[in-house]
Design a protein around this motif. Sequence first.
Motif, PDB file in Angstrom:
ATOM      1  N   HIS A  48       0.818  -1.198   0.000  1.00  0.00           N
ATOM      2  CA  HIS A  48       0.000   0.000   0.000  1.00  0.00           C
ATOM      3  C   HIS A  48       0.861   1.261   0.000  1.00  0.00           C
ATOM      4  O   HIS A  48       0.693   2.159  -0.808  1.00  0.00           O
ATOM      5  CB  HIS A  48      -0.910   0.007   1.220  1.00  0.00           C
ATOM      6  CG  HIS A  48      -1.756   1.229   1.325  1.00  0.00           C
ATOM      7  ND1 HIS A  48      -1.532   2.214   2.247  1.00  0.00           N
ATOM      8  CD2 HIS A  48      -2.808   1.646   0.597  1.00  0.00           C
ATOM      9  CE1 HIS A  48      -2.418   3.174   2.097  1.00  0.00           C
ATOM     10  NE2 HIS A  48      -3.203   2.855   1.111  1.00  0.00           N
ATOM     11  N   ARG A  49       1.813   1.283   0.901  1.00  0.00           N
ATOM     12  CA  ARG A  49       2.665   2.457   1.016  1.00  0.00           C
ATOM     13  C   ARG A  49       3.422   2.732  -0.283  1.00  0.00           C
ATOM     14  O   ARG A  49       3.423   3.848  -0.808  1.00  0.00           O
ATOM     15  CB  ARG A  49       3.641   2.275   2.175  1.00  0.00           C
ATOM     16  CG  ARG A  49       4.426   3.503   2.510  1.00  0.00           C
ATOM     17  CD  ARG A  49       5.087   3.379   3.873  1.00  0.00           C
ATOM     18  NE  ARG A  49       5.311   1.992   4.260  1.00  0.00           N
ATOM     19  CZ  ARG A  49       6.314   1.256   3.827  1.00  0.00           C
ATOM     20  NH1 ARG A  49       7.184   1.767   3.012  1.00  0.00           N
ATOM     21  NH2 ARG A  49       6.441   0.011   4.224  1.00  0.00           N
ATOM     22  N   GLN A  52       1.136   3.816  -3.125  1.00  0.00           N
ATOM     23  CA  GLN A  52       0.729   5.210  -2.943  1.00  0.00           C
ATOM     24  C   GLN A  52       1.815   6.149  -3.446  1.00  0.00           C
ATOM     25  O   GLN A  52       1.555   7.144  -4.116  1.00  0.00           O
ATOM     26  CB  GLN A  52       0.469   5.513  -1.461  1.00  0.00           C
ATOM     27  CG  GLN A  52      -0.789   4.889  -0.900  1.00  0.00           C
ATOM     28  CD  GLN A  52      -2.044   5.434  -1.556  1.00  0.00           C
ATOM     29  OE1 GLN A  52      -2.020   6.481  -2.178  1.00  0.00           O
ATOM     30  NE2 GLN A  52      -3.133   4.694  -1.449  1.00  0.00           N
ATOM     31  N   GLU A  53       3.022   5.795  -3.079  1.00  0.00           N
ATOM     32  CA  GLU A  53       4.135   6.654  -3.443  1.00  0.00           C
ATOM     33  C   GLU A  53       4.324   6.683  -4.954  1.00  0.00           C
ATOM     34  O   GLU A  53       4.519   7.746  -5.549  1.00  0.00           O
ATOM     35  CB  GLU A  53       5.398   6.138  -2.761  1.00  0.00           C
ATOM     36  CG  GLU A  53       6.411   7.215  -2.543  1.00  0.00           C
ATOM     37  CD  GLU A  53       7.393   6.803  -1.465  1.00  0.00           C
ATOM     38  OE1 GLU A  53       8.400   7.490  -1.323  1.00  0.00           O
ATOM     39  OE2 GLU A  53       7.148   5.774  -0.786  1.00  0.00           O
TER      40      GLU A  53
END
Lengths: 260, 260
Positions: A48-49, A52-53
Amino acid sequence: MSATQASTDRSTAAGKVLQILSTFDREHQSQTLSEIAQRTGLALSTAHRVVQELAGWGALERADDGSWHVGLRLWEIASGCPRTQILRDVALPFMQDLYEATHENIQLAVREGTELVFVERIAGHRSVELLTMVGSRFPIGATGMGRVLLAHAPLDIQEAVLDAPLRAWTAHTLTDPKALRAQLDRIRREQLIVSDRQLSESTVAVAAPVRIGRTGPVSAALGIVIAARSASRARGLREPLLRAASGISDELGRRTRTTA
Amino acid sequence: MSATQASTDRSTAAGKVLQILSTFDREHQSQTLSEIAQRTGLALSTAHRVVQELAGWGALERADDGSWHVGLRLWEIASGCPRTQILRDVALPFMQDLYEATHENIQLAVREGTELVFVERIAGHRSVELLTMVGSRFPIGATGMGRVLLAHAPLDIQEAVLDAPLRAWTAHTLTDPKALRAQLDRIRREQLIVSDRQLSESTVAVAAPVRIGRTGPVSAALGIVIAARSASRARGLREPLLRAASGISDELGRRTRTTA
DNA sequence: GCGGCACTTCCGCCTGACGGAAACCGTGCT
DNA sequence: AGCACGGTTTCCGTCAGGCGGAAGTGCCGC
């Protein structure tokens, strides 16, 4: 700690980005976050992280249905890839002419390792159904275009391919290394190959090498793919194909000389 | 927290990858390690490590002279970008026909934010010299194709562009927001624009919107660019352009319906 | 309402990234 | 040859940023 990741060991940060990007292959151009996490083996929160980035940067984009796909920004950057860009810029007009003269499928491909990657293709509405699309890979031994590249590849590559068992894609595929070796010789002599139903029962291909300059290294293969039922036309395609191929070669030579 | 990360904050790992990839823009398709480090602001050793990793994956490749450029692998992944791929697949045959009928520059572009990104182009040997190339960006207000997309963009985008000062690329560029607004109206009415020397003194363009299905949202713009000195021909191009655009639209509609 | 699913946010531990510095080239100049 | 230089590669101690488990959120469909 992370005991059993024998071959899947990708623990670096950059690696995670690449892992994720790599999941977006031909068959998975659009996937949900959980799929990505699953396929990479990353924890959901980690995936997820990073996603997102990547999205914040435009490398990934989100569709209306919530699934992710490669973003325009990444495409832009990647479309500057010299291996393909110079080639396309130079080759397209010639492929253009060739298409106009023949109205058949015109294809351009390069070699990477022991595989063939299609770089550009011109096709009309009513052309043969092809397995290939821009960006897709095939084993280099299986197609006429691949064999052209193989014939001019470094020796270790050639040996590697000839030593490995050759898959029979159709009833006509050459699987005998001896026969293939002979065919490679012929390609080097004649600068051309007519490949009869080697990858698919319904297509015949004519292919020729594209060089950098008239005598430089072979950088790509140009091919025409026609329906097997009109195989008789193949003969007539040799001349225009060779003309186009050498036109591209000359132009490539000219450009790289001035650039370098 | 994360209070004041105005512009200089690029400390995440994924960020470094993206920073580095982003340096490979139009003007810097090939650069040395030190250049990359410089342009990203990363320490040399850091840049080195990340670049190595990217290279290991095939995202970057090294030329004979030691400089780095985007690799084939990244290109492959990115070429799966749906925004461009579906569009190209569908549009190319039509662009093909259009080229054959006109022998002019045929271009296809999409909108991203307030910019225009060229997705595909067909050009013959003897065509006009163009500023544009596949993957390059332009402000959306500056070109005929851009204005087609602008005319059908969300209102906030339209307002943002109209509110910002309009750059005069040539003596003929429309810079009065009122005039541009009127032109956008006309585009929506007529589904077509003839754009006279707006971006370059030497070119005239005819452009039309490409939709998803006959009445769906506008997803791209199709344009023909000709030399300004043969501007009189523009009129005759309207018909074939519109035919091609609606052909693509129909086909896009068909495909997305079955896919979704 | 409630369970299930997919996504998002939080947070403390710990590892892998960071970058200064030094070694290592090839190249051109004296 | 010797030297200086620009670019590249390797090393390593420190420490911040990534990691992922777990808890929270939102959205169906039953």
